[in-house]
Design a protein around this motif. Structure first.
Motif, PDB file in Angstrom:
ATOM      1  N   ILE A 145      71.640   9.935 -47.825  1.00 52.97           N
ATOM      2  CA  ILE A 145      71.896   9.081 -48.987  1.00 52.97           C
ATOM      3  C   ILE A 145      71.617   9.864 -50.271  1.00 52.97           C
ATOM      4  O   ILE A 145      72.354   9.755 -51.249  1.00 52.97           O
ATOM      5  CB  ILE A 145      71.063   7.795 -48.910  1.00 52.97           C
ATOM      6  N   ARG A 146      70.557  10.668 -50.262  1.00 55.70           N
ATOM      7  CA  ARG A 146      70.230  11.522 -51.418  1.00 55.70           C
ATOM      8  C   ARG A 146      71.430  12.409 -51.772  1.00 55.70           C
ATOM      9  O   ARG A 146      71.783  12.574 -52.935  1.00 55.70           O
ATOM     10  CB  ARG A 146      69.004  12.371 -51.111  1.00 55.70           C
ATOM     11  N   LYS A 147      72.080  12.971 -50.763  1.00 54.34           N
ATOM     12  CA  LYS A 147      73.233  13.847 -51.003  1.00 54.34           C
ATOM     13  C   LYS A 147      74.407  13.067 -51.608  1.00 54.34           C
ATOM     14  O   LYS A 147      75.124  13.599 -52.468  1.00 54.34           O
ATOM     15  CB  LYS A 147      73.646  14.542 -49.710  1.00 54.34           C
ATOM     16  N   VAL A 148      74.604  11.843 -51.174  1.00 52.57           N
ATOM     17  CA  VAL A 148      75.659  11.012 -51.764  1.00 52.57           C
ATOM     18  C   VAL A 148      75.334  10.758 -53.229  1.00 52.57           C
ATOM     19  O   VAL A 148      76.212  10.834 -54.098  1.00 52.57           O
ATOM     20  CB  VAL A 148      75.820   9.681 -50.997  1.00 52.57           C
ATOM     21  N   ARG A 149      74.069  10.486 -53.524  1.00 52.86           N
ATOM     22  CA  ARG A 149      73.646  10.272 -54.912  1.00 52.86           C
ATOM     23  C   ARG A 149      73.938  11.499 -55.766  1.00 52.86           C
ATOM     24  O   ARG A 149      74.477  11.384 -56.875  1.00 52.86           O
ATOM     25  CB  ARG A 149      72.158   9.929 -54.959  1.00 52.86           C
ATOM     26  N   GLU A 150      73.573  12.666 -55.259  1.00 52.08           N
ATOM     27  CA  GLU A 150      73.810  13.907 -56.004  1.00 52.08           C
ATOM     28  C   GLU A 150      75.300  14.104 -56.277  1.00 52.08           C
ATOM     29  O   GLU A 150      75.700  14.497 -57.369  1.00 52.08           O
ATOM     30  CB  GLU A 150      73.232  15.099 -55.234  1.00 52.08           C
ATOM     31  N   GLU A 151      76.113  13.827 -55.288  1.00 53.91           N
ATOM     32  CA  GLU A 151      77.562  13.966 -55.441  1.00 53.91           C
ATOM     33  C   GLU A 151      78.111  12.933 -56.432  1.00 53.91           C
ATOM     34  O   GLU A 151      79.000  13.239 -57.234  1.00 53.91           O
ATOM     35  CB  GLU A 151      78.248  13.824 -54.076  1.00 53.91           C
ATOM     36  N   ALA A 152      77.581  11.717 -56.388  1.00 55.51           N
ATOM     37  CA  ALA A 152      78.010  10.677 -57.336  1.00 55.51           C
ATOM     38  C   ALA A 152      77.692  11.092 -58.772  1.00 55.51           C
ATOM     39  O   ALA A 152      78.507  10.903 -59.683  1.00 55.51           O
ATOM     40  CB  ALA A 152      77.350   9.343 -56.996  1.00 55.51           C
ATOM     41  N   ILE A 153      76.524  11.670 -58.977  1.00 58.12           N
ATOM     42  CA  ILE A 153      76.146  12.152 -60.314  1.00 58.12           C
ATOM     43  C   ILE A 153      77.107  13.252 -60.758  1.00 58.12           C
ATOM     44  O   ILE A 153      77.633  13.217 -61.869  1.00 58.12           O
ATOM     45  CB  ILE A 153      74.683  12.654 -60.326  1.00 58.12           C
ATOM     46  N   THR A 154      77.353  14.210 -59.885  1.00 62.05           N
ATOM     47  CA  THR A 154      78.250  15.328 -60.192  1.00 62.05           C
ATOM     48  C   THR A 154      79.646  14.835 -60.572  1.00 62.05           C
ATOM     49  O   THR A 154      80.259  15.347 -61.496  1.00 62.05           O
ATOM     50  CB  THR A 154      78.353  16.282 -58.974  1.00 62.05           C
ATOM     51  N   ARG A 155      80.133  13.818 -59.861  1.00 63.71           N
ATOM     52  CA  ARG A 155      81.500  13.341 -60.072  1.00 63.71           C
ATOM     53  C   ARG A 155      81.609  12.199 -61.093  1.00 63.71           C
ATOM     54  O   ARG A 155      82.702  11.704 -61.338  1.00 63.71           O
ATOM     55  CB  ARG A 155      82.097  12.894 -58.747  1.00 63.71           C
ATOM     56  N   GLY A 156      80.483  11.761 -61.635  1.00 64.39           N
ATOM     57  CA  GLY A 156      80.521  10.701 -62.633  1.00 64.39           C
ATOM     58  C   GLY A 156      80.859   9.326 -62.068  1.00 64.39           C
ATOM     59  O   GLY A 156      81.434   8.482 -62.763  1.00 64.39           O
ATOM     60  N   ILE A 157      80.482   9.087 -60.827  1.00 67.19           N
ATOM     61  CA  ILE A 157      80.743   7.797 -60.172  1.00 67.19           C
ATOM     62  C   ILE A 157      79.634   6.810 -60.542  1.00 67.19           C
ATOM     63  O   ILE A 157      78.458   7.156 -60.538  1.00 67.19           O
ATOM     64  CB  ILE A 157      80.805   7.975 -58.642  1.00 67.19           C
ATOM     65  N   THR A 158      80.010   5.582 -60.843  1.00 67.85           N
ATOM     66  CA  THR A 158      79.031   4.533 -61.129  1.00 67.85           C
ATOM     67  C   THR A 158      78.351   4.130 -59.822  1.00 67.85           C
ATOM     68  O   THR A 158      79.021   3.849 -58.825  1.00 67.85           O
ATOM     69  CB  THR A 158      79.730   3.315 -61.767  1.00 67.85           C
ATOM     70  N   PHE A 159      77.010   4.092 -59.828  1.00 70.65           N
ATOM     71  CA  PHE A 159      76.277   3.770 -58.606  1.00 70.65           C
ATOM     72  C   PHE A 159      74.912   3.179 -58.923  1.00 70.65           C
ATOM     73  O   PHE A 159      74.409   3.303 -60.038  1.00 70.65           O
ATOM     74  CB  PHE A 159      76.101   5.028 -57.730  1.00 70.65           C
ATOM     75  N   THR A 160      74.331   2.559 -57.911  1.00 72.57           N
ATOM     76  CA  THR A 160      72.933   2.147 -57.935  1.00 72.57           C
ATOM     77  C   THR A 160      72.308   2.601 -56.616  1.00 72.57           C
ATOM     78  O   THR A 160      73.004   2.765 -55.616  1.00 72.57           O
ATOM     79  CB  THR A 160      72.748   0.618 -58.067  1.00 72.57           C
ATOM     80  N   VAL A 161      71.000   2.824 -56.641  1.00 74.07           N
ATOM     81  CA  VAL A 161      70.279   3.170 -55.420  1.00 74.07           C
ATOM     82  C   VAL A 161      69.085   2.244 -55.257  1.00 74.07           C
ATOM     83  O   VAL A 161      68.666   1.571 -56.197  1.00 74.07           O
ATOM     84  CB  VAL A 161      69.784   4.637 -55.402  1.00 74.07           C
ATOM     85  N   PHE A 162      68.556   2.241 -54.054  1.00 73.02           N
ATOM     86  CA  PHE A 162      67.327   1.512 -53.762  1.00 73.02           C
ATOM     87  C   PHE A 162      66.458   2.442 -52.944  1.00 73.02           C
ATOM     88  O   PHE A 162      66.917   3.008 -51.948  1.00 73.02           O
ATOM     89  CB  PHE A 162      67.637   0.225 -52.990  1.00 73.02           C
ATOM     90  N   VAL A 163      65.208   2.630 -53.382  1.00 83.24           N
ATOM     91  CA  VAL A 163      64.272   3.536 -52.709  1.00 83.24           C
ATOM     92  C   VAL A 163      63.024   2.764 -52.283  1.00 83.24           C
ATOM     93  O   VAL A 163      62.791   1.635 -52.722  1.00 83.24           O
ATOM     94  CB  VAL A 163      63.900   4.734 -53.608  1.00 83.24           C
ATOM     95  N   ASP A 164      62.230   3.394 -51.449  1.00 82.29           N
ATOM     96  CA  ASP A 164      61.069   2.723 -50.855  1.00 82.29           C
ATOM     97  C   ASP A 164      60.032   2.253 -51.868  1.00 82.29           C
ATOM     98  O   ASP A 164      59.297   1.308 -51.607  1.00 82.29           O
ATOM     99  CB  ASP A 164      60.420   3.612 -49.800  1.00 82.29           C
ATOM    100  N   THR A 165      59.947   2.885 -53.023  1.00 81.67           N
ATOM    101  CA  THR A 165      58.969   2.463 -54.030  1.00 81.67           C
ATOM    102  C   THR A 165      59.357   1.135 -54.691  1.00 81.67           C
ATOM    103  O   THR A 165      58.571   0.582 -55.456  1.00 81.67           O
ATOM    104  CB  THR A 165      58.816   3.540 -55.119  1.00 81.67           C
ATOM    105  N   MET A 166      60.546   0.630 -54.385  1.00 88.03           N
ATOM    106  CA  MET A 166      61.024  -0.631 -54.960  1.00 88.03           C
ATOM    107  C   MET A 166      60.738  -1.824 -54.055  1.00 88.03           C
ATOM    108  O   MET A 166      61.246  -2.911 -54.295  1.00 88.03           O
ATOM    109  CB  MET A 166      62.535  -0.533 -55.230  1.00 88.03           C
TER     110      MET A 166
END
Length: 143
Positions: free
Chosen positions: A77-98
């Protein structure tokens, strides 16, 4: 009769960590979906109303598909996030600290945690179908 755009051009995609139980999974998906819709402009997503034969209206259903996929672990999932940032894709994530406590406690816990120590539970993306497919093609349907 309608002037709807081609529904195959854009999509919502959620990628969820398969290590969660059903209750947590549904909660994570709900939080990310609401958060993602808040980031979109009225020109991004298209919502339609359905009417049954008795004239009951079912409002605000996404015109674009919403696909739910599963990931083996946080790092995928981290890798998808990195790719989304690189490509300018709108996204949200949810991590264990939430998870623990209210949002104030969760924000503090997240702020204290280095990114590499975060356990990614999910990511939710919206964008052009072909771009989203390129970075999510390795995941299988959730189920």
């Amino acid at each position: 009769m309608n002037n709807l755009p081609d529904e195959t051009k854009k999509r919502f995609v959620a990628v969820l960590n398969k290590k969660m139980d059903v209750g947590r999974t549904v909660n994570v998906l709900g939080h990310m979906s609401v958060g993602l819709s808040n980031l979109l402009t009225p020109d991004d997503a298209v919502y339609v109303d359905y009417t049954d034969r008795d004239n009951n209206i079912y409002s605000g259903v996404s015109h674009y598909p919403f696909i739910v996929l599963k990931a083996d672990n946080s790092n995928k999932i981290r890798k998808v996030r990195e790719e989304a940032i690189t490509r300018g894709i709108t996204f949200t994530v949810f991590v264990d600290t939430m998870i623990v406590g209210g949002s104030i406690v969760q924000q503090s816990k997240t702020r204290e945690t280095p990114e590499l120590d975060l356990n990614y539970l999910g990511i939710c993306l919206f964008g052009e179908t072909e771009v989203i497919r390129e970075i999510t093609k390795k995941f299988s349907l959730y189920g």
